[in-house]
Design a protein around this motif. Structure first.
Motif, mmCIF file in Angstrom:
data_model
loop_
_atom_site.group_PDB
_atom_site.id
_atom_site.type_symbol
_atom_site.label_atom_id
_atom_site.label_comp_id
_atom_site.label_asym_id
_atom_site.label_seq_id
_atom_site.Cartn_x
_atom_site.Cartn_y
_atom_site.Cartn_z
ATOM 1 N N GLU A 73 -2.437 9.525 5.286
ATOM 2 C CA GLU A 73 -2.897 8.283 4.663
ATOM 3 C C GLU A 73 -2.449 7.113 5.538
ATOM 4 O OE1 GLU A 73 -2.458 8.229 0.218
ATOM 5 O OE2 GLU A 73 -1.317 10.062 0.609
ATOM 6 N N THR A 74 -3.094 5.975 5.337
ATOM 7 C CA THR A 74 -2.834 4.812 6.188
ATOM 8 C C THR A 74 -2.268 3.675 5.363
ATOM 9 O OG1 THR A 74 -4.707 5.420 7.606
ATOM 10 C CG2 THR A 74 -3.831 3.190 7.833
ATOM 11 N N GLN A 75 -1.219 3.054 5.880
ATOM 12 C CA GLN A 75 -0.634 1.870 5.254
ATOM 13 C C GLN A 75 -0.822 0.697 6.213
ATOM 14 O OE1 GLN A 75 3.474 2.419 4.196
ATOM 15 N NE2 GLN A 75 3.563 0.603 2.920
ATOM 16 N N ASN A 76 -1.599 -0.293 5.799
ATOM 17 C CA ASN A 76 -1.856 -1.462 6.631
ATOM 18 C C ASN A 76 -0.766 -2.505 6.397
ATOM 19 O OD1 ASN A 76 -4.450 -0.662 7.832
ATOM 20 N ND2 ASN A 76 -5.197 -0.775 5.727
ATOM 21 N N ILE A 77 -0.127 -2.940 7.466
ATOM 22 C CA ILE A 77 1.029 -3.831 7.384
ATOM 23 C C ILE A 77 0.828 -5.002 8.330
ATOM 24 C CG2 ILE A 77 3.521 -4.008 7.818
ATOM 25 C CD1 ILE A 77 3.552 -0.897 7.240
ATOM 26 N N THR A 78 1.110 -6.204 7.860
ATOM 27 C CA THR A 78 1.059 -7.395 8.704
ATOM 28 C C THR A 78 2.474 -7.902 8.928
ATOM 29 O OG1 THR A 78 -1.124 -8.013 7.867
ATOM 30 C CG2 THR A 78 0.166 -9.733 8.964
ATOM 31 N N LYS A 79 2.835 -8.071 10.180
ATOM 32 C CA LYS A 79 4.152 -8.571 10.554
ATOM 33 C C LYS A 79 3.973 -9.610 11.651
ATOM 34 C CE LYS A 79 8.521 -7.121 12.680
ATOM 35 N NZ LYS A 79 9.262 -5.973 13.284
ATOM 36 N N ASN A 80 4.499 -10.804 11.418
ATOM 37 C CA ASN A 80 4.350 -11.900 12.389
ATOM 38 C C ASN A 80 2.884 -12.113 12.769
ATOM 39 O OD1 ASN A 80 7.164 -12.222 12.437
ATOM 40 N ND2 ASN A 80 7.394 -10.731 14.090
ATOM 41 N N ASP A 81 2.020 -12.036 11.761
ATOM 42 C CA ASP A 81 0.578 -12.268 11.911
ATOM 43 C C ASP A 81 -0.126 -11.200 12.740
ATOM 44 O OD1 ASP A 81 0.664 -14.655 10.403
ATOM 45 O OD2 ASP A 81 1.280 -15.789 12.170
ATOM 46 N N ILE A 82 0.512 -10.073 12.960
ATOM 47 C CA ILE A 82 -0.090 -8.971 13.710
ATOM 48 C C ILE A 82 -0.283 -7.789 12.772
ATOM 49 C CG2 ILE A 82 0.246 -7.332 15.613
ATOM 50 C CD1 ILE A 82 1.861 -9.523 17.011
ATOM 51 N N SER A 83 -1.445 -7.161 12.854
ATOM 52 C CA SER A 83 -1.767 -6.041 11.979
ATOM 53 C C SER A 83 -1.319 -4.726 12.600
ATOM 54 C CB SER A 83 -3.276 -5.992 11.720
ATOM 55 O OG SER A 83 -3.701 -7.156 11.033
ATOM 56 N N SER A 210 18.607 -6.570 -5.939
ATOM 57 C CA SER A 210 18.190 -7.229 -4.698
ATOM 58 C C SER A 210 16.697 -7.506 -4.668
ATOM 59 C CB SER A 210 18.595 -6.368 -3.493
ATOM 60 O OG SER A 210 19.996 -6.327 -3.352
ATOM 61 N N ILE A 211 15.886 -6.569 -5.152
ATOM 62 C CA ILE A 211 14.443 -6.775 -5.104
ATOM 63 C C ILE A 211 14.017 -7.933 -5.991
ATOM 64 C CG2 ILE A 211 13.942 -5.117 -6.927
ATOM 65 C CD1 ILE A 211 11.854 -5.974 -3.746
ATOM 66 N N LEU A 212 14.789 -8.247 -7.036
ATOM 67 C CA LEU A 212 14.464 -9.367 -7.915
ATOM 68 C C LEU A 212 14.870 -10.706 -7.296
ATOM 69 C CD1 LEU A 212 15.417 -7.899 -11.408
ATOM 70 C CD2 LEU A 212 13.185 -7.940 -10.267
ATOM 71 N N GLU A 213 15.545 -10.655 -6.144
ATOM 72 C CA GLU A 213 15.885 -11.885 -5.421
ATOM 73 C C GLU A 213 14.862 -12.162 -4.315
ATOM 74 O OE1 GLU A 213 19.838 -13.287 -5.406
ATOM 75 O OE2 GLU A 213 20.653 -11.262 -5.656
ATOM 76 N N ASP A 214 13.706 -11.551 -4.452
ATOM 77 C CA ASP A 214 12.569 -11.793 -3.564
ATOM 78 C C ASP A 214 11.752 -12.930 -4.170
ATOM 79 O OD1 ASP A 214 10.473 -11.629 -1.762
ATOM 80 O OD2 ASP A 214 9.550 -9.912 -2.772
ATOM 81 N N ILE A 215 12.203 -14.155 -3.960
ATOM 82 C CA ILE A 215 11.659 -15.318 -4.658
ATOM 83 C C ILE A 215 10.172 -15.519 -4.360
ATOM 84 C CG2 ILE A 215 11.914 -17.797 -5.058
ATOM 85 C CD1 ILE A 215 14.260 -16.042 -6.018
ATOM 86 N N ASP A 216 9.763 -15.323 -3.106
ATOM 87 C CA ASP A 216 8.354 -15.529 -2.765
ATOM 88 C C ASP A 216 7.496 -14.294 -3.024
ATOM 89 O OD1 ASP A 216 9.116 -13.849 -0.708
ATOM 90 O OD2 ASP A 216 8.882 -15.351 0.881
ATOM 91 N N GLN A 217 8.136 -13.211 -3.484
ATOM 92 C CA GLN A 217 7.445 -11.984 -3.903
ATOM 93 C C GLN A 217 6.549 -11.404 -2.814
ATOM 94 O OE1 GLN A 217 5.521 -12.669 -7.701
ATOM 95 N NE2 GLN A 217 7.443 -13.044 -8.738
ATOM 96 N N ASP A 218 7.050 -11.454 -1.575
ATOM 97 C CA ASP A 218 6.295 -10.842 -0.480
ATOM 98 C C ASP A 218 6.830 -9.469 -0.115
ATOM 99 O OD1 ASP A 218 8.688 -11.489 0.752
ATOM 100 O OD2 ASP A 218 7.762 -12.446 2.496
ATOM 101 N N GLY A 219 7.797 -8.970 -0.879
ATOM 102 C CA GLY A 219 8.367 -7.656 -0.622
ATOM 103 C C GLY A 219 9.522 -7.661 0.347
#
Length: 275
Positions: A73-83, A210-219
């Motif tokens: 399976e494939t997981q698409n991830i964006t990091k520093n605006d790169i896919s 710790s996961i609940l301290e993700d204020i912007d909810q971007d993971g």
């Protein structure tokens, strides 16, 4: 080809732990272009290798065996605006809960290069925080679940129906263009993993997961710093820098600072400097 001999097995944690980029180089690196090259290399690998059901190893196809490409399976991830594309194969999903990228996992693993050189291996169970490892791990493990813990009469224990599979990680989610001792720069990596158990982490022991301290909810909990003190909230014992520890900003005494808002301004006390 079966896995090569364990020529370069490292001490625990050296390979999988994330590292900082060396800023001393002036060479401009095209991470987007490298992402495409990595994906081509991973696709070729997946098309030319298969999982041997007998020994659990990854072998080169020689007799029309089923390629990995049809199983992943494939997981698409964006990091520093790169896919990026992270591929993963689920041999067993697991039975309990999936970790977030802020949690810790109890795991065993083997890591190798695309030429089958094994660079790291851990056969005994170890806890690792997904906030301290390469991005390919922190994303990849979220696709699996922990196993059922079986406790014997003598209080020894083991796990059944654990998560098990393989992560195929582009270099941009591993070490990028920064080579390690036994990993060349721009190397995609392959990890055979188990996920035995999951710990929902509270890294700063402030009564907020710790996961609940993700204020912007971007993971990603590492980029949330409410008081601007350069300490991310999940590691900050005083998230609003008001001199009161986060765990003590719990007026109703239920052990959960998230639901306390003394001045009813919509901001919980532990993030509110004016309450």
């Amino acid at each position: 080809m079966k896995l090569k001999n364990l020529f370069f097995i490292l001490a625990l944690g050296f390979v999988i732990f994330s590292c900082k980029k060396d800023d001393s180089t002036d060479v401009v690196f095209d991470a987007a272009a490298q992402s495409l090259l990595d994906d081509e290399a991973l696709i070729e690998y997946l098309q030319t290798h298969y999982l041997n059901d007998v020994d659990g190893g990854i072998w080169t196809i020689t007799n029309n065996e089923t390629p990995l490409m049809g199983q992943v399976e494939t997981q698409n991830i964006t990091k520093n605006d790169i896919s990026y594309k992270l591929y993963y194969l689920k041999e067993n999903e697991g039975a309990t809960v999936s970790p977030s990228r802020a949690d810790s996992v109890l795991t065993t693993y083997t890591g190798m290069l695309l030429d089958s050189t094994v660079f790291d291996s851990r056969s005994s169970l170890t806890w690792l925080s997904l906030t301290k490892v390469i991005d390919g791990w922190s994303y990849g493990f979220t696709n699996f679940k922990g196993g059922d813990k079986i406790v014997n009469e003598d209080e020894s224990f083991y796990f059944e129906n654990s998560g098990k599979g393989i992560l195929f990680i582009p270099s941009g989610l591993a070490y990028g263009n920064i080579g390690q001792i036994v990993i060349p720069a721009n190397s995609p990596l392959v990890f055979q993993i188990t996920l035995e158990d999951v710990n929902q982490s509270d890294d700063d022991n402030d009564s907020i997961l710790s996961i609940l301290e993700d204020i912007d909810q971007d993971g990603d909990v590492k980029n949330d710093d409410s008081d601007g003190d350069l300490i991310p909230d999940y590691l900050d014992i005083d998230d609003d820098n008001d001199g009161i520890l986060t765990r003590d900003e719990d007026p109703n005494g239920d052990g959960n600072p998230l639901n306390d808002d003394t001045d009813n301004d919509g901001i919980p006390d532990y993030l509110d400097t004016d309450n």
